[in-house]
Enzyme design. Structure first.
Site, PDB file in Angstrom:
ATOM      1  N   GLU A   1       0.876  -1.275   0.092  1.00  0.00           N
ATOM      2  CA  GLU A   1      -0.103   0.103   0.231  1.00  0.00           C
ATOM      3  C   GLU A   1       0.882   1.122  -0.113  1.00  0.00           C
ATOM      4  O   GLU A   1       1.817   1.441   0.734  1.00  0.00           O
ATOM      5  CB  GLU A   1      -0.824   0.157   1.128  1.00  0.00           C
ATOM      6  CG  GLU A   1      -1.828   1.157   1.352  1.00  0.00           C
ATOM      7  CD  GLU A   1      -2.659   1.333   2.335  1.00  0.00           C
ATOM      8  OE1 GLU A   1      -2.751   0.487   3.224  1.00  0.00           O
ATOM      9  OE2 GLU A   1      -3.394   2.435   2.502  1.00  0.00           O
TER      10      GLU A   1
ATOM     11  N   ARG B   1       5.557 -13.052   9.580  1.00  0.00           N
ATOM     12  CA  ARG B   1       6.286 -11.888   9.007  1.00  0.00           C
ATOM     13  C   ARG B   1       7.719 -11.432   9.980  1.00  0.00           C
ATOM     14  O   ARG B   1       8.057 -12.255  10.731  1.00  0.00           O
ATOM     15  CB  ARG B   1       5.374 -10.484   9.499  1.00  0.00           C
ATOM     16  CG  ARG B   1       5.042 -10.189  10.763  1.00  0.00           C
ATOM     17  CD  ARG B   1       4.006  -9.395  11.078  1.00  0.00           C
ATOM     18  NE  ARG B   1       4.572  -7.845  10.849  1.00  0.00           N
ATOM     19  CZ  ARG B   1       3.852  -7.140   9.811  1.00  0.00           C
ATOM     20  NH1 ARG B   1       2.778  -7.586   9.338  1.00  0.00           N
ATOM     21  NH2 ARG B   1       4.279  -5.795   9.826  1.00  0.00           N
TER      22      ARG B   1
ATOM     23  N   LYS C   1       4.769   0.663   9.572  1.00  0.00           N
ATOM     24  CA  LYS C   1       4.706   2.031   8.770  1.00  0.00           C
ATOM     25  C   LYS C   1       4.076   3.126   9.708  1.00  0.00           C
ATOM     26  O   LYS C   1       4.603   4.421   9.366  1.00  0.00           O
ATOM     27  CB  LYS C   1       3.790   1.765   7.356  1.00  0.00           C
ATOM     28  CG  LYS C   1       4.924   1.303   6.447  1.00  0.00           C
ATOM     29  CD  LYS C   1       4.197   1.323   4.957  1.00  0.00           C
ATOM     30  CE  LYS C   1       3.115   0.281   4.898  1.00  0.00           C
ATOM     31  NZ  LYS C   1       2.601   0.002   3.486  1.00  0.00           N
TER      32      LYS C   1
HETATM   33  P1  ATP Z   1       0.047  -1.500   6.663  1.00  0.00           P
HETATM   34  O1  ATP Z   1      -0.945  -2.334   5.887  1.00  0.00           O
HETATM   35  O2  ATP Z   1       0.137  -1.400   8.321  1.00  0.00           O
HETATM   36  O3  ATP Z   1       0.226  -0.158   6.150  1.00  0.00           O
HETATM   37  P2  ATP Z   1       2.234  -3.449   6.011  1.00  0.00           P
HETATM   38  O4  ATP Z   1       3.497  -3.320   6.388  1.00  0.00           O
HETATM   39  O5  ATP Z   1       1.181  -4.522   6.074  1.00  0.00           O
HETATM   40  O6  ATP Z   1       1.606  -2.188   6.745  1.00  0.00           O
HETATM   41  P3  ATP Z   1       1.632  -3.369   2.968  1.00  0.00           P
HETATM   42  O7  ATP Z   1       2.001  -2.336   2.170  1.00  0.00           O
HETATM   43  O8  ATP Z   1       0.370  -3.841   3.157  1.00  0.00           O
HETATM   44  O9  ATP Z   1       2.322  -2.782   4.496  1.00  0.00           O
HETATM   45  O10 ATP Z   1       2.452  -4.675   2.801  1.00  0.00           O
HETATM   46  C1  ATP Z   1       3.013  -5.145   1.548  1.00  0.00           C
HETATM   47  C2  ATP Z   1       3.263  -6.541   1.610  1.00  0.00           C
HETATM   48  O11 ATP Z   1       4.558  -6.781   2.576  1.00  0.00           O
HETATM   49  C3  ATP Z   1       2.371  -7.473   2.452  1.00  0.00           C
HETATM   50  O12 ATP Z   1       1.957  -8.577   1.407  1.00  0.00           O
HETATM   51  C4  ATP Z   1       2.689  -7.758   3.689  1.00  0.00           C
HETATM   52  O13 ATP Z   1       2.191  -8.958   4.200  1.00  0.00           O
HETATM   53  C5  ATP Z   1       4.076  -7.690   3.655  1.00  0.00           C
HETATM   54  N1  ATP Z   1       5.073  -7.338   4.707  1.00  0.00           N
HETATM   55  C6  ATP Z   1       4.599  -6.298   5.610  1.00  0.00           C
HETATM   56  N2  ATP Z   1       5.297  -6.195   6.584  1.00  0.00           N
HETATM   57  C7  ATP Z   1       6.161  -7.317   6.581  1.00  0.00           C
HETATM   58  C8  ATP Z   1       7.034  -8.046   7.591  1.00  0.00           C
HETATM   59  N3  ATP Z   1       7.260  -7.196   8.731  1.00  0.00           N
HETATM   60  N4  ATP Z   1       7.800  -9.171   7.195  1.00  0.00           N
HETATM   61  C9  ATP Z   1       7.551  -9.664   6.076  1.00  0.00           C
HETATM   62  N5  ATP Z   1       6.447  -9.215   5.251  1.00  0.00           N
HETATM   63  C10 ATP Z   1       6.029  -8.047   5.381  1.00  0.00           C
END
Ligand code: ATP
Ligand code: MG
Length: 562
Positions: free
Chosen positions: A34, A259, A269
């Site tokens: 996102e 994760r 984020k």
């Molecule tokens: P948010 O949804 O809170 O804004 P997010 O870290 O989930 O934050 P996304 O942009 O939705 O951000 O993440 C993109 C992809 O990265 C998703 O498929 C998510 O599962 C993966 N991802 C995010 N954080 C991690 C992490 N700490 N370790 C591994 N994969 C991650």
């Protein structure tokens, strides 16, 4: 010979699918960020998994922006994500997609659900919806609007789209099961009113599809075979399955993995944005940030981050990786690849009283003992040099083998010197300089013919040849392994490390560093690995970031010389 591919539970599933001919043997993944912040090292793990698997199976991986939140998203983030994924070494050819490109299709799928009696417009307020939802132990209650007719729902949804209602007044909900043990399945909202412009669709829409509804449809539209995501989406999978089954469209298989959590930092984020907005760091790419752009500016290489992601592997249970593991991956790489030089960060002047005034000698120094092909360089030696203040003790503790009154030490590639006199400020007692003598028979730092040995070797820089530069030493951004471990009423900010950055404005570097350019890497002997900051440096003022300290201490280098 081809190196065998890594194995993990995701690859096992894919192997099985290929064997059974599922998806016609295709492998097509995606990375779906996102654009509401910069990518961090956790995303690097997800990127390496999705792009890595696609490449190993000769499949494809799309880059798709899941941009359903107009208020929090921005083109700055879109651009940074593109740059970061590319920098990590991955390519999506022309397959750069946006969920917002599918808003028309998603809208029509919503209408299809309404027509099937599987979605309804609900007038409950957000608060009421929460109350009706129930809890983990209690089932929810049906909304009084749940049994609206298809026609009424179609009409209201159309009027939502036209902007007739204010935000929060109505939502479109999937009609699933208010008693489901999985709260996600209790008639989740799939469309909401949001009177905000979108960074790509402008003012076209005032209703936006919810993330869950958008995500599974986007995967389906793109023909994704394996939707790889993190464990927190396990509860959303039944909803994705439900939506795709109701619509009868292509059904990717979602597989969740753990994760990445890292000690001494945060991978959220929202919290990273807070650090940026409160100016507690120097932007998203501050070298202390766990963002990909922060690591890049600090001096990490793409391959060191990929190696790290390989090393930590892919599992189904959450764990926390020690920051040391990441640091080791860059150390191990730079140890072999980058030249070693001498720099003094906390200088103490040494006058070599029996060395002729005005004379300069060119000493020969090895660029990298791990890689002889990197050759030799010349380092000037003269009567006045700088050494590290820490390498001298007036009253040496036991086993202190460096310089002390009456003691002898080896100057790397220089001479043995012996401390004869300590010159102090008569008022303050501060040590101003040392007067030493050198043994000409030890030129190059070699043992003298009389077989005399010294235990300590220190680095130095010739005073009149030295180049002055700014050096930035970074420490962990948070003092606690888990920054979220705080007393009640406090936030993770309470654990910020006040000493995470130390700026040394007048370090003395050996003159070969005058040729250093932004993005050059060096090992400063005994001090660590350094990178010329590509953002803060100017053509006449390079700034050296310390990436990491050396794990291998001087003893190891001593051993390798024997
Ligand atoms: P948010 O949804 O809170 O804004 P997010 O870290 O989930 O934050 P996304 O942009 O939705 O951000 O993440 C993109 C992809 O990265 C998703 O498929 C998510 O599962 C993966 N991802 C995010 N954080 C991690 C992490 N700490 N370790 C591994 N994969 C991650
Ligand atoms: Mg997310």
């Amino acid at each position: 010979m081809e190196t065998p591919l890594p194995t993990n539970f995701i690859r096992d599933i894919i192997d099985e699918n290929i064997k059974n001919g599922k998806h016609g043997g295709r492998v097509h993944t995606r990375f779906p960020p996102e654009p509401n912040g910069y990518l961090h090292i956790g995303h690097a793990k997800a990127i390496c998994i999705s792009f890595g698997i696609a490449s190993d199976y000769k499949g494809l991986c799309n880059l798709r922006y899941d941009d359903t939140n107009p208020e929090k998203e921005d083109v700055e983030y879109v651009d940074s994500i593109r740059e970061d994924v590319r920098w990590l070494g991955f390519d999506w050819d022309d397959r750069e997609f946006y969920a917002s490109d599918y808003f028309d299709k998603i809208y029509h799928y919503a209408i299809e659900l309404i027509k099937k009696g599987k979605a309804y417009v609900c007038d409950l307020s957000p608060d009421e919806i929460r109350k009706y939802r129930g809890t983990l132990t209690e089932p929810g209650k049906d909304s009084p609007y749940r049994n609206r007719s298809v026609d009424e729902n179609l009409d209201l949804f159309e009027r939502m789209r036209k902007g007739e209602f204010d935000e929060g007044l109505r939502v479109l909900r999937a009609k699933i099961d208010m008693a489901s043990p999985n709260i996600t399945m209790r008639d989740p909202a799939i469309y909401r009113i949001k009177k905000a412009d979108h960074h790509r669709t402008g003012s076209k829409w005032c209703i936006y599809p919810m993330y869950d509804f958008t995500h599974c449809i986007s995967d389906s539209i793109e023909g994704i075979t394996h939707s790889l995501c993190t464990l927190e989406f396990e509860n959303n999978r039944p909803l994705y399955d439900w939506v795709l089954d109701q619509l009868g469209i292509h059904h990717p298989q979602q597989i969740e993995f753990a994760r990445l959590n890292l000690t001494h930092t945060i991978l959220s984020k929202r919290k990273l944005l807070e650090l940026v907005q409160k100016k507690l760091v120097d932007g998203w790419n501050d070298p202390r940030m766990p963002t990909i752009s922060g690591f890049r500016r600090r001096g990490y290489t793409p391959s060191s981050i990929r190696t790290f992601c390989d090393k930590i592997g892919v599992a189904k249970f959450n764990s926390t990786i020690d920051m040391v593991v990441l640091e080791n991956s860059i150390r191990e790489e730079l140890n072999k690849t980058v030249p070693r030089v001498m720099a003094v960060l906390n200088p103490l002047k040494v006058v070599i009283t029996n060395y002729p005034e005005g004379e300069t000698e060119e000493m020969e120094a090895v660029n990298n003992p791990e890689d002889p092909s990197q050759g030799l360089r010349k380092v000037p030696f003269s009567r006045e040099i700088y050494i590290e203040r820490d390498d001298f003790r007036e009253v040496p503790p036991p086993k202190f083998f460096r310089l002390a009154p009456g003691k002898e030490v080896r100057l790397r590639y220089g001479y043995f010197i012996k401390c004869e006199n300590v010159m102090k400020d008569p008022k303050t007692g501060e040590i101003l300089e040392l007067h030493c003598t050198h043994d000409p028979a030890t030129r190059g730092g070699n043992n003298p013919p009389d077989g005399r040995k010294v235990k300590g070797t220190i680095h130095w820089v010739s005073a009149k040849h030295a180049m002055k530069a700014e050096v930035r030493l970074y420490d962990l951004l948070f003092t606690k392994k888990n920054p979220d471990d705080v007393e009640e009423g406090k936030t993770f900010l309470a654990n910020l490390n006040p000493k995470s950055l130390e700026v040394i404005s007048n370090a003395y570097l050996e003159p070969s560093l005058k040729a250093a350019k932004p993005r050059d890497w060096f090992q400063f002997e005994r001090l660590g690995y350094f990178f010329v900051d590509p953002v803060a440096s100017t053509p006449d003022k390079p700034i050296f970031n310390r990436i990491v300290t050396l794990r291998d201490t001087w003893e190891k280098i001593e051993k390798s010389q024997k």
